[in-house]
Design an enzyme around this catalytic site. Structure first.
Site, PDB file in Angstrom:
ATOM      1  N   GLU A  43       0.704  -7.728  -3.576  1.00  0.00           N
ATOM      2  CA  GLU A  43       0.300  -6.404  -4.046  1.00  0.00           C
ATOM      3  C   GLU A  43      -0.544  -5.749  -2.969  1.00  0.00           C
ATOM      4  OE1 GLU A  43       0.083  -7.124  -8.913  1.00  0.00           O
ATOM      5  OE2 GLU A  43      -1.685  -6.460  -7.813  1.00  0.00           O
ATOM      6  N   GLU A  54     -11.432  -0.031 -10.821  1.00  0.00           N
ATOM      7  CA  GLU A  54     -11.796  -1.163  -9.968  1.00  0.00           C
ATOM      8  C   GLU A  54     -13.253  -1.570 -10.108  1.00  0.00           C
ATOM      9  OE1 GLU A  54      -9.173  -2.199  -8.797  1.00  0.00           O
ATOM     10  OE2 GLU A  54      -7.911  -0.433  -8.648  1.00  0.00           O
TER      11      GLU A  54
END
Lengths: 277, 416, 416, 277
Positions: A43, A54
């Site tokens: 990824e 995040e």
């Protein structure tokens, strides 16, 4: 190789790094080190200025990458410059996909991604309710669209998502955003149970930081493991310490191998799952 | 949850249950007044918040602009701005939902202080996320929040400003969805926030509409409100949207210039309605300041409360449809208007608010062209907040710009 | 102009014509509502000042003290305190009298800012006298006055504090009696000031009395207000004086101790009603803090607004007759009450106001003796002002005293 | 010698100093220098902590005197220690008079003042409306009570005051509080005209700072001149410069003589006033 194929020969190890962190050249080396360490899928984060999903580790990686000049255009160059053979998944936020090219909408971005060899997307701020246009473009160019299933996802929402998902499903191991944690949540088992009836590989992410963790996760039924923050931490520490990129790449490869080995060990310890196809 | 193509729910999956629960609560308690929620909210707004706020005739401005200028005095709301209308609504809603913890993010600290106040009033534990750099710049607001019993969590990641604080609050919410409500401070974010915050703020236009009828026997020809995220704007406009005779002006921060530096990723303004483009930010599709790649630009305004790269999706929609006119006023004119209102009306406005008065001066003041200005004979300006919080900035910025109507500032060199 | 033996007009001969003219204007415009003066005053108080202010139930304090505690929210008046009620009244009266210049003195700056605001609103030139030392300590208030267009005249004579500013303002008035009105900031000074200021402030008790009836169906058992010069006190009490069922408590600043050092001429408190004696100060006979020779003592309080060696003559009289009970609360308890109200009710009070809450805690709080406390079941506390002006003092004083309910103050070492 | 007698032999020169400014001993010298300079009456200020009727010059003198330890008790000692033969008037604020002794009221203060040889009082914050008790005590002990007539005083108020005044009337030359000014107001003439019908000496004060001024004032009809701030200025300047008290006393004597000479010259230039008794 399609994303689903990567799960064919045992548990898939799916590491994450932000492309261009902390700079373009080092980042190429780091991603390649992941493959050497046993990655089955990688990824690659395309950094967005407002990474709302995040944790601090990846937020800081995003800042480093953006300050290093990463853009969607550079990202595609980066993918072309990469010397890896495993499938690549682009992880980014929807606005970058939506705004790419002259016509607004996801199609130009997906077309370009397909042309450089990206196999799929993870878009943390795009729920199934809003993903129609992107799913369509992915179908047109033959790419997968991975969805994140949270511990709280169930019922109608889960169904809607599973109708659209392809490649693999990203099983969020616990509540919260990304970040390396020292234990693996009980919520993982429950999530895997909920997903048992769906015929798509289940890769578990969020908080996995060691081979031992990876082993436990796979033993409890995961088809793959996704590891981001623990690897990004190595990049961050190397950057702060001023270590040369070769040293940092070696560390990444070492941790990757530990994680991959853990996953493989976990699979071997897994009790037979009669209900799985 | 959509306004044309705008709005929606672009949020991490982990937040969706919370969002869906909130949507349900919004429909039941806010729209449906279940358990008398709206009654309690309105009562508390009156008694704790000090509503209704007056619709005051500005005698000297009316003379200056040769028309009836009325001020909707949100600066008199407890805490000094319209912010409490929303914070009180959401904290009370969280109580009705059985939540027992409140979180919020804050940039300059206005939303944080309003939330902390509402939480103290309603006995809810409160944690405010605030960038470390903002904490250092806004110490009085940090102190206020702490006095009201809130915990202020410094966010050190990245540049330590609002965007990092937003991520951190999302993260907290995603981790603690079960017991925690995230109080968003403007008509932004995923549905139901834009609608819900508008509904809590629409008390402004609801009152103003009634008061206009009482005082002038008719509706105003125009309503002016400054626009950052757009909560005071939507609050001031909401009840007038169906009144075709009332023009609505959203006055954005023109900053130092409307030109943007795409390469540096910097917009020296916060005029997303005027210069922005369609995109997805903080959970909603709306008009935003972004570069050609879709990266969000660093916005700027003399007023930290307007300094935001996006705008509420409903406001973006109303501008697209032509119902609301988006205009903008730069730093210099806003600061001059700040001094003018202070001197002529005895009201020191927030720098945000001053933008609306800057527009009034531009189109109706002595230096205006004199052509039809679209504001009409009866103008309502929303005084969204008071300027006590901006005294330091006013000193610094007035020096830099040499505003000719400003008082002699010599003794304030170096700040307060 | 007399309240028993108190009151009167002990002023220099040169001021007498001004005083007599004012007396006449007071009788005609204020008492007689000539030319609709009082109507205009009340309208402006509503629209510019934000009245009526709520009488709010304090839910958490009501729980804590096991009775109905209501807050009269003068902190919501424009400017953040009751001060505007009086300043607006006097500036408007000066306009009716045909004066074209306003002067006032100010200590900590609260009265000066209220006067400057009123003057900007009513388009009257305004000069404020302020001791040089006070100017240095109260820069935000000086800046506010200047923003509102007032001139601030530094007084450098003597120690450069309030007393010198008062002399200087008297001197200006004596020189310019013909065209100038001197706005005195409290219920002190020569007649008609004590009566007139009380009348302008009595809107507080007028509203509270009506609101009490609306909310509780009856008058309160007691009303608490802090007392310095006594303008919020008289404002909160005036309309209740004839209601024998309502006890009235004037809470003075007990400072660090009630003991005085006569030789040093220092009273470490401002409790003139409790510890003072009869004398003549600033134009009136009243209760004052003085040494055995009759020299006025230097008073002290953690709250600069209560730090005055005298008190309004009518309040002194009401205490002498037993209608008002004078009590006092020291610096420590006031500061603790400041933190308690901020945390429990989401209202950061002025340090002045905190004294009234300190008394409530002392007689009705968990550590009270439990004997009959005289406050009854339905208590109204006048929240005379908001505490934004006191943030710096609160930091400094909280450190010095180590208040156990205060938030962690570590990051505020050295002030804001 | 009573106060009124001091006006018998031509215009009276009435200087003012604050007792104890800047210290007890120097102040004694300074007051004595005034007599040498030709004073006919001396106004001695007993400093009060809140001198609301004073200008900055005398406010500062008050601060110096208080900081030097001046009190009512010390003031009476000061008067006893003074070696002057002209009548002394005590100028102070009412609270000090009111609070002296055990019983509140002016009597103890007046009694004590009489015993040390004070001949009268000027009390700037005591209007005729409030002066009953003090007037009574003065009558009891044979002291005079001087009132200040402002340019704005007329009608009923003037009458009330003139009923109570004795010794002389203090004619305030212009609006404002005390302080040396460079010109003498037109208001003085008007005030003197208003007072013409009253049989009491009229001494004019406020703003007189030179012999020339004194001359003009007396020429226009004043029976005496009162000078405060111009003399206090000399004390203040000497104090700040650290000059010895003898030098300062000489300067005071010099200015006093100039003022006295001016007053005398003014009287000689005066047109005959047929209406005066």
């Amino acid at each position: 190789m399609s994303l689903e194929d990567a799960f064919a020969d045992g548990p898939a190890f799916i590491p994450y790094l932000a492309a261009g962190d902390p700079d373009y050249e080092s980042s190429l080396e780091y991603v390649e080190a992941l493959e050497r360490g046993g990655a089955d899928i990688i990824e690659l984060g395309l950094p967005f200025s407002e990474p709302i999903a995040e944790g601090p580790t990846i937020q800081n990686a995003v800042v480093r990458s953006l300050e290093g000049g990463m853009t969607p255009t550079r990202f595609f160059e980066f993918v072309e410059d990469l010397d890896v053979s495993v499938p690549l998944v682009c992880m980014t936020y929807y606005n970058l996909i939506y705004r790419y090219g002259d016509d607004h909408g996801p199609r130009p971005f997906v077309e370009k991604a397909a042309s450089v060899g990206i196999e799929g997307f993870v878009v943390p701020d795009l729920p199934a309710e809003e993903s129609g246009p992107l799913r369509e473009a992915c179908d047109e160019f033959g790419l997968d669209l991975v969805f994140i299933v949270a511990p709280t996802t169930r019922g109608e929402r889960l169904e809607r998502m599973m109708e659209q998902v392809s490649g693999y499903v990203y099983v969020q191991a616990r509540l919260g955003t990304t970040g390396a944690q020292t234990d693996v949540s009980d919520q993982t088992g429950a999530s895997l149970d909920r997903l048992a009836g769906y015929d798509v590989p289940k890769a578990v992410g969020f908080g996995i930081s060691s081979g031992e963790h990876a082993q436990r996760i796979v033993r409890s039924g995961a088809d793959g493991i996704i590891v981001g923050s623990a690897l990004v931490d190595i990049v961050a520490q190397g950057h702060e310490a001023g270590d040369d990129s070769e040293t940092v790449a070696d560390r990444l490869e070492t941790l990757a191998r530990e994680l991959k080995d853990g996953a493989v060990a976990g699979a071997s310890q897994r009790p037979p799952h009669p209900e799985r196809t | 949850g959509k306004f044309g193509d705008y709005g929606g729910q672009y949020v991490p999956e982990a937040l969706m249950p919370a969002i869906e629960e909130l949507e349900d609560a919004y429909e039941r308690y806010v729209l449906g007044n279940e358990d008398g929620f709206m009654d309690e909210f309105r009562t508390r707004l009156r008694e704790f918040g000090g509503r209704p706020t007056p619709l005051q005739r500005a005698d000297r401005l009316s003379d200056r602009y040769d028309r009836e200028v009325y001020l909707k005095r949100e600066d008199l709301v407890h805490g000094g701005a319209h912010k409490l209308n929303n914070a009180l609504g959401q904290v009370l809603l969280a109580k009705y939902m059985g939540k027992d913890r409140i979180i919020a993010e804050t940039g300059a600290g206005q939303h944080g202080t309003a939330t902390a106040m509402a939480c103290a009033h309603l006995d809810m534990p409160c944690e405010i996320y605030m960038g470390k750099r903002d904490i250092n710049r806004q110490r009085p607001n940090v102190f206020r929040m702490k006095l009201n019993g809130a915990e202020v969590n410094p966010v050190t990641v990245g540049r330590g400003t609002l965007k990092e604080a937003i991520s951190e609050t999302m993260r907290d919410w995603a981790t603690n969805v079960e017991d925690t409500h995230y109080v968003i401070g403007s008509v932004v974010g995923p549905h139901p926030f834009p609608s819900m915050v508008r509904d809590f703020q629409s008390v402004i236009s609801e009152e103003a509409r009634t008061q206009a009828r009482e005082k002038m026997g008719r509706l105003p020809d125009s309503v002016l409100a400054c626009a950052g995220g757009g909560s005071n704007t939507m609050g001031a406009f909401a009840e007038f949207v169906d009144d075709d005779e009332t023009a609505l002006y959203a006055v954005e921060a023109g900053g130092s210039t409307l030109d943007v530096d795409e390469d540096a990723g910097v917009a020296p303004n916060s005029a997303s309605l005027t210069t922005g483009s369609e995109g997805i930010l903080h959970g909603a599709r709306t008009t935003i300041l972004q570069d050609h790649d879709g990266q969000i630009m660093e916005s700027h305004s003399i007023s930290s409360g307007l300094d935001y790269a996006g705008v509420g999706p409903e406001l973006a929609y109303l501008v697209d449809t032509g119902r609301v006119t988006a205009v903008n006023v730069g730093d210099d004119d806003a600061l001059t208007a700040f001094h003018r209102l202070s001197q002529m009306e005895g009201i020191i406005p927030a720098l945000e608010t001053a933008h609306a008065f800057g527009y009034l001066e531009r189109v109706a003041g002595p230096d205006a062209t004199g052509e039809h200005d679209g504001l009409g004979e009866f103008v309502v300006v929303n005084v969204s907040g008071r300027g006590d919080k901006d005294l330091e900035s006013a000193i610094e910025e007035t020096y830099e710009r040499d505003i000719d109507i400003a008082p002699n500032m010599d003794e304030f060199t170096g700040g307060l």
